[in-house]
Design a protein around this motif. Structure first.
Motif, PDB file in Angstrom:
ATOM      1  N   VAL A 163     -15.365   4.290   0.660  1.00  0.00           N
ATOM      2  CA  VAL A 163     -14.159   4.268   1.491  1.00  0.00           C
ATOM      3  C   VAL A 163     -13.120   5.166   0.837  1.00  0.00           C
ATOM      4  O   VAL A 163     -12.584   4.852  -0.229  1.00  0.00           O
ATOM      5  N   ALA A 164     -12.841   6.287   1.470  1.00  0.00           N
ATOM      6  CA  ALA A 164     -11.910   7.267   0.907  1.00  0.00           C
ATOM      7  C   ALA A 164     -10.485   6.756   0.968  1.00  0.00           C
ATOM      8  O   ALA A 164     -10.127   5.893   1.776  1.00  0.00           O
ATOM      9  N   GLY A 165      -9.647   7.309   0.120  1.00  0.00           N
ATOM     10  CA  GLY A 165      -8.232   6.982   0.120  1.00  0.00           C
ATOM     11  C   GLY A 165      -7.425   8.021   0.864  1.00  0.00           C
ATOM     12  O   GLY A 165      -7.949   9.025   1.355  1.00  0.00           O
ATOM     13  N   GLY A 166      -6.120   7.782   0.950  1.00  0.00           N
ATOM     14  CA  GLY A 166      -5.206   8.755   1.532  1.00  0.00           C
ATOM     15  C   GLY A 166      -5.618   9.202   2.914  1.00  0.00           C
ATOM     16  O   GLY A 166      -5.945   8.395   3.782  1.00  0.00           O
ATOM     17  N   HIS A 167      -5.605  10.523   3.120  1.00  0.00           N
ATOM     18  CA  HIS A 167      -5.996  11.084   4.409  1.00  0.00           C
ATOM     19  C   HIS A 167      -7.438  11.565   4.380  1.00  0.00           C
ATOM     20  O   HIS A 167      -7.847  12.354   5.228  1.00  0.00           O
ATOM     21  N   GLY A 168      -8.220  11.051   3.422  1.00  0.00           N
ATOM     22  CA  GLY A 168      -9.598  11.502   3.283  1.00  0.00           C
ATOM     23  C   GLY A 168     -10.516  10.965   4.372  1.00  0.00           C
ATOM     24  O   GLY A 168     -10.527   9.765   4.657  1.00  0.00           O
ATOM     25  N   ALA A 194      -0.802  13.808   8.507  1.00  0.00           N
ATOM     26  CA  ALA A 194       0.283  13.336   9.358  1.00  0.00           C
ATOM     27  C   ALA A 194       0.024  11.903   9.822  1.00  0.00           C
ATOM     28  O   ALA A 194       0.941  11.072   9.865  1.00  0.00           O
ATOM     29  N   PHE A 195      -1.227  11.591  10.152  1.00  0.00           N
ATOM     30  CA  PHE A 195      -1.573  10.221  10.564  1.00  0.00           C
ATOM     31  C   PHE A 195      -1.337   9.251   9.412  1.00  0.00           C
ATOM     32  O   PHE A 195      -0.774   8.169   9.589  1.00  0.00           O
ATOM     33  N   LEU A 196      -1.773   9.639   8.216  1.00  0.00           N
ATOM     34  CA  LEU A 196      -1.568   8.790   7.039  1.00  0.00           C
ATOM     35  C   LEU A 196      -0.096   8.483   6.834  1.00  0.00           C
ATOM     36  O   LEU A 196       0.303   7.315   6.662  1.00  0.00           O
ATOM     37  N   LEU A 197       0.733   9.522   6.835  1.00  0.00           N
ATOM     38  CA  LEU A 197       2.142   9.356   6.484  1.00  0.00           C
ATOM     39  C   LEU A 197       2.947   8.686   7.601  1.00  0.00           C
ATOM     40  O   LEU A 197       3.965   8.043   7.346  1.00  0.00           O
ATOM     41  N   THR A 198       2.474   8.808   8.825  1.00  0.00           N
ATOM     42  CA  THR A 198       3.156   8.184   9.956  1.00  0.00           C
ATOM     43  C   THR A 198       2.766   6.717  10.113  1.00  0.00           C
ATOM     44  O   THR A 198       3.608   5.874  10.456  1.00  0.00           O
ATOM     45  N   HIS A 199       1.487   6.399   9.858  1.00  0.00           N
ATOM     46  CA  HIS A 199       0.973   5.066  10.177  1.00  0.00           C
ATOM     47  C   HIS A 199       0.460   4.293   8.960  1.00  0.00           C
ATOM     48  O   HIS A 199       0.876   3.162   8.710  1.00  0.00           O
ATOM     49  N   ASP A 200      -0.466   4.896   8.199  1.00  0.00           N
ATOM     50  CA  ASP A 200      -1.129   4.131   7.148  1.00  0.00           C
ATOM     51  C   ASP A 200      -0.227   3.849   5.950  1.00  0.00           C
ATOM     52  O   ASP A 200      -0.319   2.772   5.345  1.00  0.00           O
TER      53      ASP A 200
END
Length: 272
Positions: free
Chosen positions: A27-32, A186-192
């Motif tokens: 399971v990758a981290g960040g936006h990986g 962008a998805f990571l920083l907006t949501h995750d």
């Protein structure tokens, strides 16, 4: 290697299976997405059936609605595992991936044989004022994204958690982020990232879990708070924090050494 799509509530997950042996999901981290764990998976496929995937909202994994909590990601992972094995599986997660693995172990403990949780952003285990400082770090990356876009935000995040691309194995090539990677960031920083700040693990359920939980931290990341989270989580669970090579993103930059260390941990029987 086989590529497939799995329908889960509200999303479709692109995933890959390679190798043979006990099931191990990365399971990758960040936006990986799945490409972030590809080199690590290749080095483990001679010993494990390795499952990798794009989290919902990243790359070719679709989501009906934007955003997801670590609990939603954990339920996605539960369904992905159930589609491939009826037995408890090994799980390796790093950073946000480690938080998802921990939540999977809380919500679906019977599916987890061993979880290696590498530097999870479990800020709740930090004492004050360390916890407040870690949450400010996460917010500062979100603010950098809102003000200046993905590149400055990712640079800020790398500074905060100790990601060093120069600390890599010779065969690892650095690639400039393309449109898909920027969209994932962008998805990571907006949501995750906001969901990570708000998330709280059920530490009592983790301590009572039948699964073997192995907090892990990089040998080169001791100055950074995700490393500290792993150490303190191990203390809360009454177990050792296992050292792994490199820093926060070593599964990407040092996949050969990470694969060998991970196999060593997974193949060593748990202490009674």
């Amino acid at each position: 290697m086989k590529e497939s799509l799995l329908a889960v509530p509200g999303a479709r997950l692109r995933h890959f299976v390679r190798g043979s042996g006990p099931v191990l999901v990365l399971v990758a981290g960040g936006h990986g997405d799945a490409t972030a764990t590809e080199a690590l998976a290749d080095r483990l496929a001679d010993r494990y059936t390795v499952l990798t995937y794009d989290r919902r909202g990243l790359s070719r994994s679709t989501a009906d609605r934007p955003g997801a909590s670590p609990a939603t990601h954990a339920d996605d992972l539960s369904r992905l595992l159930a589609a491939h094995t009826a037995e408890p599986a090994h799980v390796y997660g790093s950073s946000l991936g480690a938080l998802i693995g921990l939540e999977l172990t809380v919500r679906h403990p019977g599916q987890v044989r061993t979880l290696v949780a590498h530097e999870p952003p479990a800020t709740q285990v930090l004492p004050e004022p360390e916890r407040a400082a870690a949450l400010r770090d996460l917010r500062s990356a979100e603010e950098a994204f809102a003000a200046d876009g993905t590149a400055p935000a990712l640079r800020r995040f790398a500074e905060l958690v100790g990601i060093d691309p120069s600390d890599r194995e010779p065969e690892v090539e650095l690639r400039a982020p393309g449109p898909q990677q920027r969209a994932n960031a962008a998805f990571l920083l907006t949501h995750d990232t906001p969901a990570t700040r708000a998330h709280r693990l059920d530490l009592a359920a983790l301590a009572a879990s039948p699964a073997r939980i192995v907090p892990a931290a990089g040998e080169d990341s001791a100055r950074y708070w995700p490393h500290r989270c792993a150490v303190l989580l191990a203390e809360r669970l009454g177990t050792a924090c296992e050292p792994f090579p490199g820093g926060h993103n070593a599964y990407v930059y040092r996949p050969r050494a990470t694969a060998e260390r991970l196999h060593c941990v997974l193949s060593t029987p748990a202490e009674p």
